[in-house]
Design an enzyme around this catalytic site. Structure first.
Site, PDB file in Angstrom:
ATOM      1  N   ARG A   1     -11.611   9.453  19.269  1.00 20.61           N
ATOM      2  CA  ARG A   1     -11.173   9.184  20.871  1.00 20.61           C
ATOM      3  C   ARG A   1     -11.048  10.777  21.452  1.00 20.61           C
ATOM      4  NH1 ARG A   1      -6.348   5.580  19.313  1.00 20.61           N
ATOM      5  NH2 ARG A   1      -6.086   7.208  17.714  1.00 20.61           N
TER       6      ARG A   1
ATOM      7  N   GLY B   1     -11.314   7.686   7.164  1.00 20.09           N
ATOM      8  CA  GLY B   1     -12.035   7.697   6.021  1.00 20.09           C
ATOM      9  C   GLY B   1     -13.207   6.440   6.355  1.00 20.09           C
TER      10      GLY B   1
ATOM     11  N   ARG C   1     -13.272  14.746   6.393  1.00 18.09           N
ATOM     12  CA  ARG C   1     -14.151  14.965   5.234  1.00 18.09           C
ATOM     13  C   ARG C   1     -15.471  15.307   5.312  1.00 18.09           C
ATOM     14  NH1 ARG C   1     -11.715   9.387   2.798  1.00 18.09           N
ATOM     15  NH2 ARG C   1      -9.647   9.961   2.192  1.00 18.09           N
TER      16      ARG C   1
ATOM     17  N   HIS D   1     -12.705   1.962  -0.689  1.00 13.03           N
ATOM     18  CA  HIS D   1     -12.505   0.822   0.346  1.00 13.03           C
ATOM     19  C   HIS D   1     -13.114  -0.603   0.010  1.00 13.03           C
ATOM     20  CE1 HIS D   1     -12.969   4.404   3.362  1.00 13.03           C
ATOM     21  NE2 HIS D   1     -11.736   3.909   3.113  1.00 13.03           N
TER      22      HIS D   1
ATOM     23  N   GLY E   1     -13.265   4.484   9.716  1.00  9.17           N
ATOM     24  CA  GLY E   1     -12.120   4.822  10.151  1.00  9.17           C
ATOM     25  C   GLY E   1     -12.000   6.259   9.969  1.00  9.17           C
TER      26      GLY E   1
ATOM     27  N   ILE F   1     -12.553   2.678  13.954  1.00  5.11           N
ATOM     28  CA  ILE F   1     -13.589   3.133  14.800  1.00  5.11           C
ATOM     29  C   ILE F   1     -14.404   1.771  14.709  1.00  5.11           C
ATOM     30  CG2 ILE F   1     -15.475   4.383  15.120  1.00  5.11           C
ATOM     31  CD1 ILE F   1     -13.981   6.800  13.611  1.00  5.11           C
TER      32      ILE F   1
ATOM     33  N   LYS G   1       3.523   0.957   2.891  1.00  3.90           N
ATOM     34  CA  LYS G   1       3.089  -0.078   3.951  1.00  3.90           C
ATOM     35  C   LYS G   1       3.101  -1.570   3.294  1.00  3.90           C
ATOM     36  CE  LYS G   1       0.175   3.266   6.456  1.00  3.90           C
ATOM     37  NZ  LYS G   1      -1.491   3.378   6.839  1.00  3.90           N
TER      38      LYS G   1
ATOM     39  N   ARG H   1      -2.200  -2.191  -3.921  1.00  9.80           N
ATOM     40  CA  ARG H   1      -3.498  -1.522  -3.883  1.00  9.80           C
ATOM     41  C   ARG H   1      -3.588  -0.150  -4.508  1.00  9.80           C
ATOM     42  NH1 ARG H   1      -5.072   3.335   0.172  1.00  9.80           N
ATOM     43  NH2 ARG H   1      -7.291   3.336  -0.013  1.00  9.80           N
TER      44      ARG H   1
ATOM     45  N   GLU I   1      -7.387  -6.199   4.572  1.00  5.34           N
ATOM     46  CA  GLU I   1      -7.019  -5.779   2.979  1.00  5.34           C
ATOM     47  C   GLU I   1      -5.874  -6.528   2.322  1.00  5.34           C
ATOM     48  OE1 GLU I   1      -8.529  -1.399   2.423  1.00  5.34           O
ATOM     49  OE2 GLU I   1      -7.767  -1.695   4.297  1.00  5.34           O
TER      50      GLU I   1
ATOM     51  N   ASN J   1       0.850  -1.132  -0.176  1.00  9.38           N
ATOM     52  CA  ASN J   1      -0.135   0.254   0.027  1.00  9.38           C
ATOM     53  C   ASN J   1       1.043   1.270   0.117  1.00  9.38           C
ATOM     54  OD1 ASN J   1      -1.821   2.130   0.347  1.00  9.38           O
ATOM     55  ND2 ASN J   1      -2.755   0.959   2.170  1.00  9.38           N
TER      56      ASN J   1
END
Length: 398
Positions: free
Chosen positions: A287, A213, A242, A181, A211, A333, A15, A92, A385, A8
């Site tokens: 959080r 996003g 966003r 996603h 999350g 989340i 990553k 990805r 993923e 990614n």
């Protein structure tokens, strides 16, 4: 047995996870952060249960250097004895447009098409293409595969992906809903079918990737039939920074009031200064809002709006599919915030959805969190993923 690495790549990060396939055993993972900036950080987690850690800080100028360092360190740490053991690399890629309806082996033409699709994801596709080219150069004999965020959503019917604008804008410019996603929504929907012990073809599912996003997808018979994100990931529910859905006329109105002359400046505000951050004025991190909600009205309002928008999408998808067998929570989340899951489900009792407080008191643990007699099941499924990417590479390497 083959070793496949899932990648990614971002504009300043890379990553990765390395798998032994087809066992899907995770051998190592890590990332290169601050690529192209000073003091880049390169991290590798490896060994039994990835308890071993290697970390170094040094300047890494570009993706090619990052990939070269990664491959050398995999060899140095004896994670692979020889780079030829890595038989596949899965990348990805955010935007596949209408061209790529499934994961695809990368050749020169595919690489060019990924670059040409950059106008649909200018912050993502170019960076991902740099990672692709770096791996193709350094691992020329490995099968390179592009796994597109948008491909899962190419099964949406036109009634859901078209906007009510002149049809020729779709024909000429590809102006339509693409979603995002997709790899996450695909993974958790397949896993949900396994957990429920039913063929996915027989299930109507609503997947909640929550999350920084965030998106909601209606999955009917294993296929995406609608999703909250739109032409770009800016649309849909309220997110960390966003805005989600807004009236398009508000854009020109605010540009005039704020004396903004460049559309990109307004889009930047909607992408990076809005969402729960814009509402609360405190933080884009849920959080932080949770900590402040009892003493700060705007923090509470940010949480309430987040919940409200999710519930609206769930309700519309239940109506669209004529019901739903299960709701699935995933991503940061969704996997770790029990209070948020409870708030969302509390507004859906009309549909027969409920959570058991004891079952819901978990973080990141795959489980059914609804009571046994719930009409609509509620599941918590940590997304993966990377393993989905590795599976696609494995399938296309045969």
């Amino acid at each position: 047995m083959a070793k496949i690495i899932a990648i990614n790549a971002g504009s300043s990060s890379l990553k990765w996870k390395l798998f032994e396939m087809p066992a899907e055993e995770e051998l190592a993972s890590g990332m290169v952060d601050r690529v192209g900036l000073s003091d880049s950080v390169f991290t590798v987690h490896y060994g039994e249960n990835e308890k071993e850690k290697f970390e170094v800080t040094q300047d890494i100028d570009n993706q090619t250097q990052a990939v070269d360092l990664l491959l050398k360190k995999l060899n140095d740490l004896k994670i692979v004895e020889d780079l030829s053991e890595i038989t596949g690399v899965g990348h990805r890629v955010v935007a596949g447009g209408e061209i790529f309806k499934e994961s695809t082996v990368i050749d020169d033409q595919v690489a060019k098409q990924i670059g040409d699709l950059a106008e649909y994801a200018p912050l993502h596709n170019p960076a991902e293409l740099m990672g692709i080219e770096a791996f193709r150069k350094l691992l020329p004999n490995a099968t390179s595969v592009a796994v597109f965020d948008t491909s899962f959503h190419t099964t949406m019917p036109a009634v859901n992906y078209l906007y009510s604008i002149p049809y020729e804008y779709y024909e000429k410019y590809g102006a339509r809903k693409y979603g995002a996603h997709g790899t996450s929504h695909r993974y958790v929907s397949l896993r949900a079918a396994e957990m429920l012990g039913k063929p996915i073809e027989d299930l109507k599912l609503i997947t909640l990737h929550l999350g920084a996003g965030a998106s909601v997808t209606a999955v009917d018979g294993g296929k995406s039939v609608d999703t909250s994100m739109g032409f770009t990931p800016l649309a849909g529910i309220t997110m960390a920074t966003r805005s989600g859905d807004i009236d398009a006329s508000l854009v020109s109105f605010l540009m005039e009031k704020l004396n903004i002359h460049e559309p990109d400046e307004m889009i930047d505000i909607l992408n990076h200064k809005s969402g729960i951050y814009g509402i609360s004025g405190i933080s884009p991190d849920m959080r932080d809002l949770e900590k402040a909600r009892t003493t700060n009205e705007r923090a509470k309002l940010g949480i309430d709006i987040f919940v409200n928008r999710i519930q609206k999408y769930i309700g519309s998808y239940v109506a669209e599919m004529g019901g739903a067998d299960a709701l699935i929570f995933t991503a940061g989340i969704g996997e770790h915030d029990a209070a948020m899951r409870q708030r969302i489900i509390d507004g859906l009792s009309y549909f027969g959805a409920a959570v058991d407080p004891k079952r819901n008191d978990v973080m990141g643990v795959e489980s059914v969190i609804s009571p046994d007699d719930a009409k609509m099941k509620v599941l918590l499924i940590p997304t993966n993923e990377e393993v989905m990417i590795a599976r696609d590479v494995q399938a296309l390497s045969k």
